[in-house]
Design a protein around this motif. Structure first.
Motif, short mmCIF file in Angstrom:
data_model
loop_
_atom_site.label_atom_id
_atom_site.label_comp_id
_atom_site.label_asym_id
_atom_site.label_seq_id
_atom_site.Cartn_x
_atom_site.Cartn_y
_atom_site.Cartn_z
N ALA A 346 51.48 75.80 27.68
CA ALA A 346 50.08 75.59 27.34
C ALA A 346 49.38 76.92 27.01
N GLU A 347 49.88 78.01 27.60
CA GLU A 347 49.26 79.32 27.38
C GLU A 347 50.10 80.18 26.43
N ALA A 348 50.84 79.52 25.57
CA ALA A 348 51.76 80.26 24.69
C ALA A 348 51.05 81.36 23.90
N TYR A 349 49.83 81.07 23.44
CA TYR A 349 49.12 82.09 22.66
C TYR A 349 48.89 83.36 23.49
N ALA A 350 48.37 83.17 24.69
CA ALA A 350 48.06 84.32 25.56
C ALA A 350 49.34 85.02 26.02
N ARG A 365 53.03 79.80 17.49
CA ARG A 365 52.80 78.75 16.50
C ARG A 365 52.07 77.60 17.18
N ALA A 366 50.99 77.18 16.53
CA ALA A 366 50.16 76.12 17.10
C ALA A 366 51.00 74.85 17.29
N PRO A 367 50.74 74.02 18.26
CA PRO A 367 49.65 74.23 19.22
C PRO A 367 50.04 75.06 20.44
N GLU A 368 51.32 75.11 20.81
CA GLU A 368 51.62 75.79 22.08
C GLU A 368 53.06 76.30 22.16
N TYR A 369 53.44 77.02 21.10
CA TYR A 369 54.81 77.52 21.09
C TYR A 369 54.88 79.04 20.95
N ALA A 392 59.40 87.98 31.93
CA ALA A 392 59.48 87.49 33.31
C ALA A 392 58.34 88.06 34.15
N VAL A 393 58.05 89.35 33.96
CA VAL A 393 56.95 89.98 34.71
C VAL A 393 55.62 89.34 34.33
N ILE A 394 55.43 89.14 33.02
CA ILE A 394 54.18 88.53 32.54
C ILE A 394 53.99 87.15 33.17
N MET A 395 55.05 86.37 33.21
CA MET A 395 54.96 85.01 33.74
C MET A 395 54.74 85.04 35.25
N ASN A 402 44.54 86.76 31.68
CA ASN A 402 43.56 87.82 31.34
C ASN A 402 42.78 87.44 30.09
N ALA A 403 41.48 87.64 30.17
CA ALA A 403 40.61 87.26 29.06
C ALA A 403 41.04 87.91 27.75
N GLU A 404 41.48 89.18 27.83
CA GLU A 404 41.84 89.91 26.60
C GLU A 404 42.97 89.22 25.82
N PHE A 405 43.82 88.53 26.54
CA PHE A 405 44.94 87.88 25.86
C PHE A 405 44.59 86.48 25.36
N GLN A 406 43.44 85.99 25.77
CA GLN A 406 43.05 84.65 25.40
C GLN A 406 42.30 84.60 24.05
N GLN A 407 41.79 85.76 23.69
CA GLN A 407 40.96 85.80 22.47
C GLN A 407 41.79 85.64 21.20
N ARG A 408 41.46 84.63 20.41
CA ARG A 408 42.26 84.33 19.22
C ARG A 408 41.93 85.25 18.04
N SER A 409 42.94 85.74 17.37
CA SER A 409 42.72 86.49 16.14
C SER A 409 42.72 85.53 14.97
N LYS A 410 42.38 86.09 13.81
CA LYS A 410 42.32 85.29 12.58
C LYS A 410 43.72 84.77 12.22
#
Lengths: 412, 412
Positions: A346-350, A365-369, A392-395, A402-410
């Motif tokens: 679900a948080e693939a983008y971040a 790749r949308a929606p969650e890959y 592994a560390v990130i997970m 973190n908010a910074e990783f949630q912000q979508r780019s163009k």
């Protein structure tokens, strides 16, 4: 990253190719399925074209440096990597535009039928191009979408064209081209294949598989640079058939005599009839140079390493217990996938953004890959091990929150 | 060539711009109407894109270096030079492909009419693109060709689209856009204008002239490199009108949400709906940098110098008695021509080759024209004087009869 050479890299017959590429500092790049890395030899070739060809010889370069034939000479280099005989592949325009041309050609050849059959999960631009033709040609073109699983059975005597991308851009699933093509032939349908995620990544044989038309891009596994011109293949049997031009994009470079400046269009013989306007030479010479990096390798070795890298990635994920957290949606049987893996979360983008912050470039790749591309010419097994450790560390730390990783780019 | 500065160059307010270009050694280049010279700043910008953008930042450059918006940001730079407000010009694809898009758009907007009216002497690819549409759309599109002289009177209530190239590629004749556009408006016809030989060479005002759609190339007077992406302008009034997509080339970058990867096409708002596939970034950054050379000049100064150069060329020809030998087929009234002159001679091809052998680059256009293009940003009056002197010697010595100059190359 590591001082000792990874044992799998020691045994890799392609390991030496990595040195031909510019590896960005502090970066592990697993996005070659989106945009391949730059090779200094490509940089040098573009520089040469800028300084000596355009700079010094200017307009005379169309003859002197063979610019006018580049779409064909570069096309033939691509042809050799997809099993095409000489004179049946060109490099020009974008994949979208080339798709338009071959779809129109296929519809015209099979003009007693109107159905273009494709898969719902095909790359969108492929479907969009059909929708454009559909809207403009009315009853002469009708798109029907089915699932990948049912495609083979859905091909029937009404099908004019089977439009398929061999490797799914999202899941990496590789469709059985031999079976699809065989079934199409049985039903009298033509095949138009998008090789965007196949060419340069795995063995392709358009002749053995009796593909009618193919298109593909050069900026992924061919490493030819952002937006580099695409390619177009047409089977010889269709190049001979010329009651009328095969497609409606009657550009002057597709004319039988472009420099006679005649009022009426008459298509060139052979593959040249699929050319349209003047090609972007600087981008085209980059393709030319990038393809030379394939001169001393076999597609079979590339495929073996591709499978080696992706299998090792799965193995490392498993070792870190990550496959339960973010399941792999790509085929587990290596032969059934292309040169990429996709993982669902679900948080693939971040997660992807957090990876990039750690120097590991993958894409979302949308929606969650989360999509990991393996480029056998430059990726190493050591990179796989290191990238998965960082993932592994990130997970584990849930850094993706973190908010910074949630912000979508163009561009995602 | 000469040590003293030519008096006309001394007074030229654009004389300093020549230093911004790489002038090939021992060459006088009068073919900027075919392919403009390279500026070192363009070379540097492409290098930057290669080394730092593609090389170091790879895929992240789509956001980080604004690659995704380049067709629009570069388009706006072009827009400023053709009188277009922001957001109505894009840079992408080839002139031929862009022409296809706007012709389809114009036909759709004026869908109760089918006639595309153009001139027999229009640039062939423009006519070919109409012929392609004609063949594919059947009764919905009908091309009618008339002479340049009669064009104005031939526009009538049946005309859907007037397709015109402002400056004739062969003769250099400049058609009266204001009158043509006014007449088209009166008759309810739309205008599609090819600015290939206008943009960057003379003042263009698409808004004042109420042009509906325009296309043009960037590798001539914009000096953006061989085959550099073309441009496309659409009047704002047409960008708002969106019952259905304006053209059939539904590429993913023209989609309202390209990265949502939706199954169905939905056009983006505004000019972006005319984008198709991924643009060739290396060629596109070259356009970007090349346009910066226009930042400190006015199109009015460029026009003044263009006329100055061509008038001086005619004066020199006259002085050498050459105008009787090879008559000028371009308009003698400076205001009625673009930035080129064409001369008729049965041996025009060989004369052109003999000139090239003397270091003077011009070009030949079938069947028998020698074409001289004037690029006000880098051509000098001294070059004109010197080139005509060399031409005079060639004509006097009948050098064009040498076998070596008679042999035709692939590109002429």
């Amino acid at each position: 990253m590591t001082t000792a050479v990874h044992p799998l890299d020691k045994e890799d017959p392609l390991a030496h190719k990595r040195a031909a590429f510019h590896i960005p500092a502090n970066t592990i790049y697993f996005d070659g399925n989106s945009l391949g890395l730059m090779a200094p030899s490509v940089h040098e070739r573009v520089n040469q074209a800028l300084r000596h060809e355009w700079g010094d010889d200017v307009i005379t370069s169309w003859n002197k440096h063979g610019w006018i034939d580049l779409p064909l000479t570069v096309g033939d280099k691509i042809g050799r990597l997809i099993g095409a005989p000489e004179g049946q592949t060109i490099c020009c325009d974008s994949t979208s535009i080339n798709l338009f041309k071959v779809l129109c050609a296929a519809l015209q050849i099979n003009s007693d039928r109107s159905e273009i059959l494709s898969t719902t999960d095909n790359f969108p631009t492929d479907l969009y191009m059909v929708q454009g033709i559909e809207q403009w040609l009315g009853e002469r073109c009708k798109l029907r979408l089915v699932s990948e699983d049912s495609l083979l059975n859905e091909i029937n005597e009404n099908t004019a064209v089977v439009l398929v991308t061999e490797v799914n851009f999202r899941t990496g699933r590789r469709l059985p081209m031999a079976h699809i093509s065989q079934r199409a032939k049985q039903c009298g349908a033509l095949t138009v294949v998008d090789l965007a995620h196949s060419a340069g990544a795995l063995p392709v044989d358009v002749v053995a598989n009796e593909i009618d038309f193919a298109v593909g891009c050069t900026y992924k596994y061919f490493n030819a640079g952002p937006g580099a011109p695409a390619f177009l293949y047409a089977a010889e049997r269709h190049l001979k058939q010329q009651r009328q031009p095969l497609h409606p994009l009657y550009g002057w470079l597709g004319h039988a005599a472009p420099f006679a400046f005649e009022v009426n269009y008459a298509p060139a013989d052979g593959i040249r009839q699929f050319l349209t306007g003047t090609p972007p030479v600087l981008s085209l010479v980059a393709v030319d140079a990038a393809l030379d990096l394939f001169a001393d390798v076999t597609m079979s070795d590339i495929r073996t390493k591709s499978i080696g890298l992706s299998s090792y990635w799965l193995e490392c994920m498993d070792k870190h217990g990550l496959l339960d957290v973010m399941p792999c949606i790509s085929p587990v049987v290596a032969d059934e996938r292309g040169s990429q893996l996709a993982f669902q979360h679900a948080e693939a983008y971040a997660i992807c953004q957090a990876l990039i912050a750690e120097g590991v470039i993958a894409d979302f790749r949308a929606p969650e890959y989360l999509r990991i591309g393996f480029a056998p010419l430059y990726n190493s097994y050591a990179e796989v091990e290191s990238a998965v450790s960082r993932l592994a560390v990130i997970m584990q730390e849930k850094r993706y929150l973190n908010a910074e990783f949630q912000q979508r780019s163009k561009v995602t």
